[in-house]
Design an enzyme around this catalytic site. Structure first.
Site, short mmCIF file in Angstrom:
data_model
loop_
_atom_site.label_atom_id
_atom_site.label_comp_id
_atom_site.label_asym_id
_atom_site.label_seq_id
_atom_site.Cartn_x
_atom_site.Cartn_y
_atom_site.Cartn_z
N HIS A 1 -36.11 14.10 37.91
CA HIS A 1 -35.46 13.96 36.86
C HIS A 1 -35.00 15.37 36.30
CE1 HIS A 1 -34.24 12.28 32.95
NE2 HIS A 1 -34.91 13.01 32.29
N SER B 1 -29.96 13.58 30.71
CA SER B 1 -31.02 12.74 30.26
C SER B 1 -30.41 11.84 29.00
CB SER B 1 -32.45 13.49 30.27
OG SER B 1 -33.36 12.44 30.12
N TRP B 2 -31.31 12.01 27.92
CA TRP B 2 -30.76 11.40 26.62
C TRP B 2 -29.40 11.62 26.19
CZ3 TRP B 2 -30.38 8.08 22.92
CH2 TRP B 2 -29.56 8.39 21.96
N ASP C 1 -36.35 10.34 40.74
CA ASP C 1 -36.46 10.61 39.43
C ASP C 1 -37.17 9.24 39.22
OD1 ASP C 1 -35.88 10.65 36.46
OD2 ASP C 1 -33.92 10.99 36.62
N GLY D 1 -33.56 14.58 24.92
CA GLY D 1 -34.83 14.37 24.06
C GLY D 1 -34.71 12.83 23.82
#
Length: 320
Positions: free
Chosen positions: A299, A115-116, A271, A43
């Site tokens: 990604h 990711s985050w 990505d 997120g």
């Protein structure tokens, strides 16, 4: 192996009181006597999903998952405009992970984030290296302001039509202005219609960046339920407009703190949202990290990315 493990349900779950009226949802699944691991979702503000459980061998792992503050099943929820996000920062989330570890009686655990989630995993591990046994992070980010600027401005050179629409969604913001901060203000607007439009415009941009991977078959951000989208965009804009409360380059600069912790980094060559150079720079500063570049992935990854992550988690399960 690229097949996920079968679906599994938690054998324990609860709400962790983290103070100030905030409560964080958590769950544990797998083998109660297995190797401890924690999943750090992306997120920020996406929440954890049942599919995240399936990366772990349920016979060998004891897996904890949690919804970060104000999203998923945690309360209060960021979709409610009255919810105060001032107590939702990277440092608060690191403290929440420590509270959860202590609640579960875990000495150290494997940390897995996408990711985050990779940013938060790294920030947690650098703050508490003695509590981390291994790290597995695909789609690596460190949320530098330069990375944020790329995602919400720089990559627009590949999607100029979509970026112009994204910029137009923040009226009065110049092409060199702080579009993320502008959206952060819009998500706090008293008019629900303004908040909803800002949310839709933000998700349309995120989906455009991923369009080369999805080929229009889905909109990973825009297809989310309304309540989840509102929380996701509000929390993202809140974090990114503050540089995630991290010094620029901090997580790469301080990667030496991870010495002795085995790590696996998996990153797609294509990505668009998080270019490979971040994972490359991190791997050069982290002596125990292995970087695998997936040549045809972006990604979201894919079957080969999933296979590398599963192999890493299976290998680390044997370390006990």
């Amino acid at each position: 192996m690229s097949e996920l493990y079968p679906p599994i349900e938690p054998y324990e779950h609860g709400m962790l009181d983290v103070g100030g009226g905030d409560r964080v949802y958590w769950e544990v699944c797998g083998n109660p006597e297995g190797k401890p691991a924690v999943v750090v979702h992306g997120g920020p503000g996406s929440g954890c999903t049942p599919g995240m459980r399936r990366f772990f061998d349920p016979e060998r792992y004891r897996v904890a998952l949690f919804d970060q503050r104000n999203c998923g099943r945690s309360t209060p929820h960021a979709a409610d405009p009255a919810t105060d996000l001032s107590r939702n920062t990277t440092h608060h989330l690191i403290a929440d992970m420590e509270r959860l570890r202590e609640l579960l009686g875990i000495e150290s655990w494997l940390v897995h984030g996408f990711s985050w989630g990779s940013t938060l995993a790294l920030a947690y591990a650098q703050a508490h290296p003695e509590r981390v046994g291994e790290i597995v992070i695909p789609s690596v980010t460190t949320t530098r302001r330069s990375e944020i600027d790329w995602l919400y401005r720089g990559v627009g050179r590949f999607f100029p039509e979509a970026w112009d629409r994204f910029l137009a969604g923040a009226p009065g913001t110049g092409r060199d202005g702080d579009v993320v901060a502008a959206y952060a203000r819009l998500t706090e607007h008293p008019d629900a219609a303004v908040r909803e439009k800002a949310t839709a415009d933000w998700c349309a941009w995120e989906d455009a960046v991923l369009s080369g991977e999805t080929k229009g078959a889905s909109n990973p951000y825009g297809d989310r339920p309304s309540r989840a989208r509102l929380a996701f965009v509000r929390i993202c804009a809140h974090y990114f407009s503050h540089g995630a409360w991290l010094e620029e380059g901090q997580l790469i600069r301080d990667a030496g703190r991870l010495a002795g912790i085995p790590g696996v980094l998996v990153h797609g060559r294509f990505d668009m949202g998080g270019p490979l150079d971040t994972a490359w720079q991190l791997s050069r500063r982290w002596p125990d990290a292995e970087l695998t570049v997936v040549e045809d992935a972006g990604h979201l990854g894919g079957e080969e990315t999933r296979a590398h992550v599963l192999r890493a988690l299976d290998r680390f399960a044997a370390r006990g």
